[in-house]
Design a protein around this motif. Structure first.
Motif, PDB file in Angstrom:
ATOM      1  N   PHE A  64      43.519  34.745  23.268  1.00  0.00           N
ATOM      2  CA  PHE A  64      42.571  34.560  24.365  1.00  0.00           C
ATOM      3  C   PHE A  64      42.501  33.092  24.790  1.00  0.00           C
ATOM      4  CE2 PHE A  64      41.093  38.570  22.531  1.00  0.00           C
ATOM      5  CZ  PHE A  64      41.029  39.335  23.687  1.00  0.00           C
ATOM      6  N   ILE A  65      42.339  32.898  26.079  1.00  0.00           N
ATOM      7  CA  ILE A  65      42.283  31.557  26.676  1.00  0.00           C
ATOM      8  C   ILE A  65      40.826  31.129  26.777  1.00  0.00           C
ATOM      9  CG2 ILE A  65      42.801  30.210  28.742  1.00  0.00           C
ATOM     10  CD1 ILE A  65      45.147  32.153  29.240  1.00  0.00           C
ATOM     11  N   GLN A  66      40.515  29.983  26.187  1.00  0.00           N
ATOM     12  CA  GLN A  66      39.129  29.518  26.123  1.00  0.00           C
ATOM     13  C   GLN A  66      38.851  28.304  27.004  1.00  0.00           C
ATOM     14  OE1 GLN A  66      39.622  29.164  21.764  1.00  0.00           O
ATOM     15  NE2 GLN A  66      37.691  30.266  21.588  1.00  0.00           N
ATOM     16  N   ARG A  67      39.881  27.622  27.487  1.00  0.00           N
ATOM     17  CA  ARG A  67      39.697  26.386  28.272  1.00  0.00           C
ATOM     18  C   ARG A  67      39.857  26.703  29.755  1.00  0.00           C
ATOM     19  NH1 ARG A  67      43.180  21.311  26.424  1.00  0.00           N
ATOM     20  NH2 ARG A  67      41.476  21.122  24.905  1.00  0.00           N
ATOM     21  N   TRP A  68      38.799  26.400  30.544  1.00  0.00           N
ATOM     22  CA  TRP A  68      38.791  26.753  31.965  1.00  0.00           C
ATOM     23  C   TRP A  68      38.077  25.686  32.789  1.00  0.00           C
ATOM     24  CZ3 TRP A  68      41.164  31.142  33.841  1.00  0.00           C
ATOM     25  CH2 TRP A  68      41.548  32.096  32.891  1.00  0.00           C
ATOM     26  N   SER A  69      38.496  25.559  34.038  1.00  0.00           N
ATOM     27  CA  SER A  69      37.695  24.871  35.059  1.00  0.00           C
ATOM     28  C   SER A  69      36.896  25.941  35.783  1.00  0.00           C
ATOM     29  CB  SER A  69      38.583  24.124  36.050  1.00  0.00           C
ATOM     30  OG  SER A  69      39.198  23.006  35.445  1.00  0.00           O
ATOM     31  N   LEU A  70      35.578  25.792  35.786  1.00  0.00           N
ATOM     32  CA  LEU A  70      34.695  26.779  36.396  1.00  0.00           C
ATOM     33  C   LEU A  70      33.920  26.144  37.534  1.00  0.00           C
ATOM     34  CD1 LEU A  70      33.212  28.378  33.150  1.00  0.00           C
ATOM     35  CD2 LEU A  70      35.127  29.229  34.511  1.00  0.00           C
ATOM     36  N   LEU A  71      33.886  26.828  38.670  1.00  0.00           N
ATOM     37  CA  LEU A  71      33.098  26.356  39.811  1.00  0.00           C
ATOM     38  C   LEU A  71      31.700  26.947  39.725  1.00  0.00           C
ATOM     39  CD1 LEU A  71      33.074  24.760  42.502  1.00  0.00           C
ATOM     40  CD2 LEU A  71      33.714  26.908  43.644  1.00  0.00           C
ATOM     41  N   GLU A  72      30.703  26.119  39.990  1.00  0.00           N
ATOM     42  CA  GLU A  72      29.333  26.618  40.019  1.00  0.00           C
ATOM     43  C   GLU A  72      29.241  27.809  40.971  1.00  0.00           C
ATOM     44  OE1 GLU A  72      27.191  22.324  39.043  1.00  0.00           O
ATOM     45  OE2 GLU A  72      27.137  23.130  41.087  1.00  0.00           O
ATOM     46  N   PRO A  73      28.357  28.772  40.693  1.00  0.00           N
ATOM     47  CA  PRO A  73      28.363  30.039  41.423  1.00  0.00           C
ATOM     48  C   PRO A  73      28.059  29.902  42.908  1.00  0.00           C
ATOM     49  CG  PRO A  73      26.392  29.843  40.063  1.00  0.00           C
ATOM     50  CD  PRO A  73      27.298  28.724  39.663  1.00  0.00           C
ATOM     51  N   ILE A  74      28.787  30.679  43.677  1.00  0.00           N
ATOM     52  CA  ILE A  74      28.543  30.803  45.112  1.00  0.00           C
ATOM     53  C   ILE A  74      27.538  31.933  45.313  1.00  0.00           C
ATOM     54  CG2 ILE A  74      29.578  31.367  47.352  1.00  0.00           C
ATOM     55  CD1 ILE A  74      32.252  30.306  46.199  1.00  0.00           C
ATOM     56  N   ASN A  75      26.434  31.648  45.958  1.00  0.00           N
ATOM     57  CA  ASN A  75      25.395  32.648  46.161  1.00  0.00           C
ATOM     58  C   ASN A  75      25.845  33.707  47.170  1.00  0.00           C
ATOM     59  OD1 ASN A  75      23.859  31.059  44.465  1.00  0.00           O
ATOM     60  ND2 ASN A  75      22.628  30.162  46.103  1.00  0.00           N
ATOM     61  N   LYS A  76      25.609  34.964  46.813  1.00  0.00           N
ATOM     62  CA  LYS A  76      25.949  36.078  47.684  1.00  0.00           C
ATOM     63  C   LYS A  76      24.730  36.974  47.860  1.00  0.00           C
ATOM     64  CE  LYS A  76      29.652  36.802  48.791  1.00  0.00           C
ATOM     65  NZ  LYS A  76      30.409  36.381  50.005  1.00  0.00           N
ATOM     66  N   SER A  77      24.855  37.956  48.738  1.00  0.00           N
ATOM     67  CA  SER A  77      23.796  38.954  48.929  1.00  0.00           C
ATOM     68  C   SER A  77      24.346  40.296  48.455  1.00  0.00           C
ATOM     69  CB  SER A  77      23.385  39.020  50.406  1.00  0.00           C
ATOM     70  OG  SER A  77      22.406  40.010  50.604  1.00  0.00           O
ATOM     71  N   ILE A  78      23.969  40.679  47.229  1.00  0.00           N
ATOM     72  CA  ILE A  78      24.488  41.906  46.616  1.00  0.00           C
ATOM     73  C   ILE A  78      23.326  42.637  45.949  1.00  0.00           C
ATOM     74  CG2 ILE A  78      26.148  42.886  44.991  1.00  0.00           C
ATOM     75  CD1 ILE A  78      27.602  40.136  45.099  1.00  0.00           C
ATOM     76  N   ARG A  79      23.094  43.854  46.340  1.00  0.00           N
ATOM     77  CA  ARG A  79      22.010  44.639  45.751  1.00  0.00           C
ATOM     78  C   ARG A  79      22.492  45.560  44.639  1.00  0.00           C
ATOM     79  NH1 ARG A  79      17.953  46.542  50.664  1.00  0.00           N
ATOM     80  NH2 ARG A  79      17.420  44.439  51.416  1.00  0.00           N
ATOM     81  N   SER A  80      23.758  45.939  44.689  1.00  0.00           N
ATOM     82  CA  SER A  80      24.274  46.888  43.710  1.00  0.00           C
ATOM     83  C   SER A  80      25.734  46.593  43.440  1.00  0.00           C
ATOM     84  CB  SER A  80      24.125  48.321  44.227  1.00  0.00           C
ATOM     85  OG  SER A  80      24.839  49.223  43.405  1.00  0.00           O
ATOM     86  N   ASN A  81      26.154  46.789  42.184  1.00  0.00           N
ATOM     87  CA  ASN A  81      27.554  46.598  41.821  1.00  0.00           C
ATOM     88  C   ASN A  81      28.427  47.781  42.230  1.00  0.00           C
ATOM     89  OD1 ASN A  81      26.800  44.178  40.671  1.00  0.00           O
ATOM     90  ND2 ASN A  81      26.656  45.005  38.596  1.00  0.00           N
TER      91      ASN A  81
END
Length: 244
Positions: A64-81
């Motif tokens: 498993f790969i543990q090292r990542w560059s992660l972007l802070e979350p982009i806000n969306k409009s989602i009511r259900s998966n």
């Protein structure tokens, strides 16, 4: 007697209240969002992440790969998966959120503008096999539900390896690319399970290989796990992981 008893009860109540206040004052207050500086953002992510380094980093014993560059979350409009159909994910992930989103290899602290949001890239390592995006967002005091994440890492291979499969699990819908080509999509409302979906057979180039992922989620936790499997289904471990 009633007056005396009431007085004693009132005095006891004041003592108890004072004790609660004293106890409450012994705990440090939760930091205000506007008081968190760039220097201590990574401290808020402990124990779920550590700052990535330039030291040699290999996959876990299970690949498993543990090292990542992660972007802070982009806000969306989602009511259900339940909306995470393949077509929905394709539309969301092909939207241009920021410049060069399919080619950028970000550095720690790089900033991008997405609508009214100014977001930072964070170079991090997960101590576990899975990358806990909910904890990433929560630790940075960002929106934790109805969000879209981007993740990038670099796999350095000592040789060309054919018939490789990219194996992914994600909580939320996600799509993953290897060296700019779409490899695997996980649609629907799902929990993270290791090797939940695997790609068709791919070729891992000698030298640098870029894995890029986009994950979207509404209500609930968000996380993912990624590893590379050889043609026999065994984890590939003789590679190193970097961010550049």
């Amino acid at each position: 007697m009633n007056i005396k008893r009431n007085a004693l009860l009132l005095a006891a109540s004041f003592l108890i209240l004072a004790g609660f206040r004293s106890q409450a004052q012994s705990f440090p207050p939760r930091p205000r969002i506007d008081s968190i500086t760039e220097n201590d953002t990574h401290r808020t992510l402990v124990p779920f992440f550590t700052q990535a380094t330039t030291a040699k980093k290999m996959p876990t014993s299970e690949g498993f790969i543990q090292r990542w560059s992660l972007l802070e979350p982009i806000n969306k409009s989602i009511r259900s998966n339940l909306v995470f159909t393949n077509g929905y994910l394709k539309k969301e992930f092909e939207t241009d959120y920021f410049p060069n989103q399919f080619t950028i290899i970000p550095k720690d602290g790089d900033k991008v503008k997405v609508g009214e949001q100014e977001l930072l890239w964070h170079a991090l390592e997960s101590p576990t096999f899975n990358v806990k995006l909910f904890r990433f967002a929560y630790g940075l005091r960002k929106q934790t539900y109805a969000v879209l994440f981007w993740a990038v890492t670099v796999v350095n291979s000592p040789r060309e390896i054919q018939n490789v499969r990219l194996a992914v699990g994600s909580n939320g819908g996600s799509t993953w690319w290897l060296n700019g080509k779409e490899a695997v999509t996980l649609d629907g409302d799902r929990r993270m399970v290791m090797d939940d979906c695997v790609s068709p057979r791919l070729t891992l180039n000698k030298g640098k290989n870029i894995i890029r992922g986009a994950l979207i989620n509404g209500p609930g936790l968000s996380d993912f796990c990624v590893r590379l499997l050889d043609e026999n289904g065994e984890p590939i471990k003789d590679v190193t992981i970097s961010l550049q």
